[in-house]
Design a protein around this motif. Structure first.
Motif, PDB file in Angstrom:
ATOM      1  N   CYS A  22       0.941  -1.139  -0.040  1.00 29.33           N
ATOM      2  CA  CYS A  22      -0.046  -0.010  -0.049  1.00 29.33           C
ATOM      3  C   CYS A  22       0.867   1.189  -0.059  1.00 29.33           C
ATOM      4  O   CYS A  22       1.366   1.638   1.159  1.00 29.33           O
ATOM      5  CB  CYS A  22      -1.055  -0.059   1.128  1.00 29.33           C
ATOM      6  N   ALA A  23       0.878   1.892  -1.165  1.00 29.05           N
ATOM      7  CA  ALA A  23       1.845   2.965  -1.046  1.00 29.05           C
ATOM      8  C   ALA A  23       0.970   4.320  -1.121  1.00 29.05           C
ATOM      9  O   ALA A  23       0.046   4.455  -1.688  1.00 29.05           O
ATOM     10  CB  ALA A  23       2.679   2.990  -2.711  1.00 29.05           C
ATOM     11  N   ALA A  24       1.332   5.084  -0.150  1.00 27.44           N
ATOM     12  CA  ALA A  24       0.949   6.454   0.192  1.00 27.44           C
ATOM     13  C   ALA A  24       1.618   7.428  -0.301  1.00 27.44           C
ATOM     14  O   ALA A  24       2.773   7.535  -0.362  1.00 27.44           O
ATOM     15  CB  ALA A  24       0.536   6.299   1.705  1.00 27.44           C
ATOM     16  N   SER A  25       0.765   8.515  -0.608  1.00 31.46           N
ATOM     17  CA  SER A  25       1.449   9.711  -1.130  1.00 31.46           C
ATOM     18  C   SER A  25       0.489  10.814  -0.890  1.00 31.46           C
ATOM     19  O   SER A  25      -0.699  10.728  -0.639  1.00 31.46           O
ATOM     20  CB  SER A  25       1.812   9.714  -2.519  1.00 31.46           C
ATOM     21  N   GLY A  26       1.150  12.166  -0.419  1.00 29.52           N
ATOM     22  CA  GLY A  26       0.249  13.162  -0.196  1.00 29.52           C
ATOM     23  C   GLY A  26       0.083  13.442   1.361  1.00 29.52           C
ATOM     24  O   GLY A  26      -0.731  14.423   1.810  1.00 29.52           O
ATOM     25  N   PHE A  27       0.573  12.356   2.166  1.00 22.66           N
ATOM     26  CA  PHE A  27       0.487  12.688   3.597  1.00 22.66           C
ATOM     27  C   PHE A  27       1.190  11.607   4.457  1.00 22.66           C
ATOM     28  O   PHE A  27       1.763  10.918   3.650  1.00 22.66           O
ATOM     29  CB  PHE A  27      -1.024  12.294   4.191  1.00 22.66           C
ATOM     30  N   THR A  28       1.602  12.014   5.608  1.00 26.47           N
ATOM     31  CA  THR A  28       2.495  11.088   6.296  1.00 26.47           C
ATOM     32  C   THR A  28       1.692  10.181   7.422  1.00 26.47           C
ATOM     33  O   THR A  28       0.657  10.688   7.488  1.00 26.47           O
ATOM     34  CB  THR A  28       3.457  11.910   7.091  1.00 26.47           C
ATOM     35  N   PHE A  29       2.204   9.218   7.675  1.00 24.84           N
ATOM     36  CA  PHE A  29       1.454   8.141   8.632  1.00 24.84           C
ATOM     37  C   PHE A  29       1.208   8.707   9.881  1.00 24.84           C
ATOM     38  O   PHE A  29       0.644   7.906  10.652  1.00 24.84           O
ATOM     39  CB  PHE A  29       2.204   6.806   8.829  1.00 24.84           C
ATOM     40  N   ASP A  30       2.144   9.674  10.485  1.00 22.11           N
ATOM     41  CA  ASP A  30       2.248   9.847  11.857  1.00 22.11           C
ATOM     42  C   ASP A  30       1.076   9.925  12.969  1.00 22.11           C
ATOM     43  O   ASP A  30       1.133   9.265  13.887  1.00 22.11           O
ATOM     44  CB  ASP A  30       2.983  11.147  11.922  1.00 22.11           C
ATOM     45  N   ASN A  31      -0.054  10.472  12.094  1.00 19.74           N
ATOM     46  CA  ASN A  31      -0.969  10.496  13.181  1.00 19.74           C
ATOM     47  C   ASN A  31      -2.212   9.503  12.771  1.00 19.74           C
ATOM     48  O   ASN A  31      -3.378  10.064  12.978  1.00 19.74           O
ATOM     49  CB  ASN A  31      -1.554  12.126  13.008  1.00 19.74           C
ATOM     50  N   TYR A  32      -2.149   9.046  11.948  1.00 20.71           N
ATOM     51  CA  TYR A  32      -3.157   8.046  11.386  1.00 20.71           C
ATOM     52  C   TYR A  32      -2.840   6.392  11.608  1.00 20.71           C
ATOM     53  O   TYR A  32      -1.673   6.026  11.844  1.00 20.71           O
ATOM     54  CB  TYR A  32      -3.284   8.229   9.971  1.00 20.71           C
ATOM     55  N   SER A  52      -1.189   0.994  13.677  1.00 19.59           N
ATOM     56  CA  SER A  52      -1.472   2.418  14.202  1.00 19.59           C
ATOM     57  C   SER A  52      -0.181   3.046  14.432  1.00 19.59           C
ATOM     58  O   SER A  52       0.785   2.636  14.985  1.00 19.59           O
ATOM     59  CB  SER A  52      -2.409   2.230  15.569  1.00 19.59           C
ATOM     60  N   TYR A  53      -0.108   4.293  13.833  1.00 23.90           N
ATOM     61  CA  TYR A  53       1.280   5.140  14.141  1.00 23.90           C
ATOM     62  C   TYR A  53       1.353   5.741  15.306  1.00 23.90           C
ATOM     63  O   TYR A  53       2.564   6.226  15.800  1.00 23.90           O
ATOM     64  CB  TYR A  53       1.535   6.025  12.841  1.00 23.90           C
ATOM     65  N   SER A  54       0.279   5.943  15.897  1.00 21.37           N
ATOM     66  CA  SER A  54       0.336   6.740  17.343  1.00 21.37           C
ATOM     67  C   SER A  54       0.910   5.964  18.260  1.00 21.37           C
ATOM     68  O   SER A  54       1.772   6.196  19.195  1.00 21.37           O
ATOM     69  CB  SER A  54      -1.093   6.962  17.688  1.00 21.37           C
ATOM     70  N   ASP A  55       0.782   4.444  18.326  1.00 22.42           N
ATOM     71  CA  ASP A  55       1.428   3.803  19.422  1.00 22.42           C
ATOM     72  C   ASP A  55       2.127   2.670  18.674  1.00 22.42           C
ATOM     73  O   ASP A  55       2.571   1.749  19.576  1.00 22.42           O
ATOM     74  CB  ASP A  55       0.528   3.501  20.349  1.00 22.42           C
ATOM     75  N   GLY A  56       2.330   2.338  17.546  1.00 19.08           N
ATOM     76  CA  GLY A  56       2.765   1.112  16.965  1.00 19.08           C
ATOM     77  C   GLY A  56       1.918  -0.081  17.033  1.00 19.08           C
ATOM     78  O   GLY A  56       2.440  -1.050  16.720  1.00 19.08           O
ATOM     79  N   SER A  57       0.840   0.024  17.473  1.00 16.43           N
ATOM     80  CA  SER A  57       0.190  -1.444  17.814  1.00 16.43           C
ATOM     81  C   SER A  57      -0.382  -1.793  16.355  1.00 16.43           C
ATOM     82  O   SER A  57      -0.515  -1.062  15.463  1.00 16.43           O
ATOM     83  CB  SER A  57      -1.252  -1.165  18.818  1.00 16.43           C
ATOM     84  N   THR A  58      -0.678  -2.998  16.157  1.00 15.94           N
ATOM     85  CA  THR A  58      -1.339  -3.840  15.431  1.00 15.94           C
ATOM     86  C   THR A  58      -2.409  -4.533  15.546  1.00 15.94           C
ATOM     87  O   THR A  58      -2.644  -4.741  16.667  1.00 15.94           O
ATOM     88  CB  THR A  58      -0.219  -4.785  14.705  1.00 15.94           C
ATOM     89  N   TYR A  59      -3.198  -4.782  14.737  1.00 12.72           N
ATOM     90  CA  TYR A  59      -4.605  -5.487  14.891  1.00 12.72           C
ATOM     91  C   TYR A  59      -4.609  -6.447  13.633  1.00 12.72           C
ATOM     92  O   TYR A  59      -4.468  -6.189  12.610  1.00 12.72           O
ATOM     93  CB  TYR A  59      -5.690  -4.559  14.707  1.00 12.72           C
ATOM     94  N   TYR A  60      -5.324  -7.632  14.084  1.00 14.81           N
ATOM     95  CA  TYR A  60      -5.501  -8.682  13.020  1.00 14.81           C
ATOM     96  C   TYR A  60      -6.889  -9.349  13.354  1.00 14.81           C
ATOM     97  O   TYR A  60      -7.186  -9.378  14.374  1.00 14.81           O
ATOM     98  CB  TYR A  60      -4.581  -9.783  13.105  1.00 14.81           C
ATOM     99  N   ALA A  61      -7.618  -9.610  12.197  1.00 19.63           N
ATOM    100  CA  ALA A  61      -9.060 -10.180  12.314  1.00 19.63           C
ATOM    101  C   ALA A  61      -8.414 -11.592  12.679  1.00 19.63           C
ATOM    102  O   ALA A  61      -7.690 -12.104  12.391  1.00 19.63           O
ATOM    103  CB  ALA A  61      -9.746 -10.222  10.973  1.00 19.63           C
TER     104      ALA A  61
END
Length: 122
Positions: A22-32, A52-61
Motif C-alpha cells: 500500500c503505497a501512500a502519497s500526499g500525507f504522512t503516517f504519523d497521526n493515522y 497504528s502509528y500513534s502507538d505502533g500497535s497492530t490488529y488482526y482479524a
C-alpha cells in the motif's frame, strides 16, 4: 493529492503466500492508522489488519491471525501485508485505507481505491 495505491495481488494455490503493498502519497503516517480491508463477492467489506502509528500497535482479524503480518516502511511511505498459508476463503479484493485509528471506519481521505485482487485456488 492524497493517494493510497494497492498492489501485489494475484492467483496463488492454497498454502501459498503473497505480499501486498500500500503505497501512500500526499500525507504522512504519523497521526493515522493504515488498515487493510477485503471484500469477497457477495459479502461486505471487512477489516483484515491495521497498524497504528500513534502507538505502533497492530490488529488482526481472528480469521488471519498467525498467517498475516502487517508492517511498514516509513521511508517509503508504504505499508505491507504479508499473507502466508493462504486459504480459498481469503479470496477477495484487498484495499488499504487511512483511518483515525484501528477499528475505526475508513477511508478518511477520499474514497476506496481500486484494490488488488487476491485469488486462492484449492
Amino acid at each position: 493529492e492524497v493517494q493510497l495505491v494497492e498492489s501485489g495481488g494475484g492467483l496463488v494455490q492454497a498454502g501459498g503466500s503473497l505480499r501486498l503493498s500500500c503505497a501512500a502519497s500526499g500525507f504522512t503516517f504519523d497521526n493515522y492508522a493504515i488498515g487493510w480491508f477485503r471484500q469477497a463477492p457477495g459479502k461486505e467489506r471487512e477489516g483484515v489488519s491495521c497498524i497504528s502509528y500513534s502507538d505502533g500497535s497492530t490488529y488482526y482479524a481472528d480469521s488471519v491471525k498467525g498467517r498475516f503480518t502487517i508492517s511498514s516502511d516509513n521511508a517509503k511511505n508504504t505499508v505491507y501485508l504479508q499473507m502466508n498459508s493462504l486459504k480459498p476463503e481469503d479470496t477477495a479484493v484487498y484495499y488499504c485505507a487511512a483511518t483515525y485509528g484501528c477499528g475505526k471506519p475508513g477511508p478518511i481521505f477520499g474514497s476506496w481505491g481500486q484494490g488488488t485482487q487476491v485469488t486462492v485456488s484449492s
